[in-house]
Write a protein that holds these residues in place. Structure first.
Motif, short mmCIF file in Angstrom:
data_model
loop_
_atom_site.label_atom_id
_atom_site.label_comp_id
_atom_site.label_asym_id
_atom_site.label_seq_id
_atom_site.Cartn_x
_atom_site.Cartn_y
_atom_site.Cartn_z
N LEU A 27 46.69 90.75 78.13
CA LEU A 27 45.05 90.25 77.55
C LEU A 27 45.52 89.15 76.56
O LEU A 27 44.80 88.29 76.63
CB LEU A 27 44.67 91.47 76.79
N LEU A 28 46.42 89.03 75.69
CA LEU A 28 46.69 88.17 74.89
C LEU A 28 47.13 86.87 75.34
O LEU A 28 46.56 85.51 75.25
CB LEU A 28 47.80 88.51 73.88
N LYS A 29 47.82 86.79 76.58
CA LYS A 29 48.25 85.66 77.29
C LYS A 29 46.88 84.93 78.05
O LYS A 29 46.82 83.87 77.99
CB LYS A 29 49.22 85.93 78.36
N SER A 30 46.05 85.87 78.60
CA SER A 30 45.01 85.38 79.32
C SER A 30 43.74 84.82 78.14
O SER A 30 43.01 84.02 78.57
CB SER A 30 44.13 86.53 80.04
N LEU A 31 43.67 85.35 77.01
CA LEU A 31 42.82 85.04 75.97
C LEU A 31 43.20 83.90 74.94
O LEU A 31 42.37 83.39 74.57
CB LEU A 31 42.19 86.29 75.22
N ARG A 32 44.40 83.81 74.92
CA ARG A 32 44.89 82.79 74.03
C ARG A 32 46.08 82.03 74.49
O ARG A 32 47.24 82.15 74.12
CB ARG A 32 45.36 83.47 72.52
N LYS A 33 45.88 81.44 75.59
CA LYS A 33 46.81 80.85 76.47
C LYS A 33 47.65 79.84 75.61
O LYS A 33 48.75 79.85 75.55
CB LYS A 33 46.31 79.87 77.45
N GLU A 34 46.86 78.91 74.73
CA GLU A 34 47.64 77.96 73.75
C GLU A 34 48.69 78.83 73.09
O GLU A 34 49.66 77.89 72.69
CB GLU A 34 46.62 77.47 73.07
N VAL A 35 48.47 79.78 72.68
CA VAL A 35 49.46 80.60 71.82
C VAL A 35 50.40 81.55 72.51
O VAL A 35 51.88 81.43 72.17
CB VAL A 35 48.91 81.52 70.74
N TYR A 36 49.83 82.33 73.32
CA TYR A 36 50.82 83.38 73.86
C TYR A 36 51.29 82.99 75.56
O TYR A 36 52.11 83.67 75.76
CB TYR A 36 50.11 84.67 73.94
N ALA A 37 50.79 81.98 76.19
CA ALA A 37 51.13 81.82 77.50
C ALA A 37 52.51 81.48 77.59
O ALA A 37 53.12 80.82 76.65
CB ALA A 37 50.28 80.50 78.01
N ASP A 38 53.12 81.78 78.56
CA ASP A 38 54.62 81.51 78.72
C ASP A 38 54.64 79.81 78.86
O ASP A 38 54.09 79.22 79.43
CB ASP A 38 55.14 81.93 80.40
N LYS A 39 55.87 79.36 78.26
CA LYS A 39 55.90 77.89 78.07
C LYS A 39 56.88 77.45 79.23
O LYS A 39 57.80 78.27 79.62
CB LYS A 39 56.55 77.53 76.89
N ALA A 40 56.35 76.19 79.75
CA ALA A 40 57.27 75.95 80.93
C ALA A 40 58.52 75.19 80.30
O ALA A 40 58.40 74.71 79.00
CB ALA A 40 56.47 74.76 81.72
N PRO A 41 59.62 75.40 81.07
CA PRO A 41 60.95 74.85 80.28
C PRO A 41 60.81 73.26 80.09
O PRO A 41 60.24 72.72 81.15
CB PRO A 41 62.01 75.25 81.23
N GLU A 42 61.39 72.56 79.17
CA GLU A 42 61.18 71.26 78.80
C GLU A 42 62.30 70.41 79.84
O GLU A 42 63.27 71.02 79.76
CB GLU A 42 61.11 70.95 77.55
#
Length: 85
Positions: A70-85
């Motif tokens: 739920l957190l990942k879907s509702l607050r992508k900018e904070v909780y979404a998995d980050k792509a490796p740089e």
């Protein structure tokens, strides 16, 4: 009868069986009848709202995985998995 069952279950097959209507009939009605299509979409949204409420309840009462989802879907900018740089 079909829309009410679909609204409360989110299960298209079960709603068709309960209303004794073929799925193809529903698909055709959605394509040709704008009013029915709108009612169908609203019923689908209502079904998703019921699922969301249940997910919130489960997330608050013991499911860390649902809480994470739920957190990942509702607050992508904070909780979404980050792509490796």
């Amino acid at each position: 009868m079909f829309l009410e069952t679909f609204r409360n279950s989110g299960n298209l097959r079960a709603a068709c069986e309960y209303a004794s209507v073929a799925r193809q009939t529903v698909d055709a009605a959605i394509k040709r009848d704008k009013e029915f299509a709108a009612l169908y979409e609203q019923a689908e949204n209502d079904a998703v709202d019921l699922l969301t409420a249940e997910a919130w309840n489960r997330a608050q009462n013991g499911s860390d995985r649902l809480l994470e989802f739920l957190l990942k879907s509702l607050r992508k900018e904070v909780y979404a998995d980050k792509a490796p740089e």
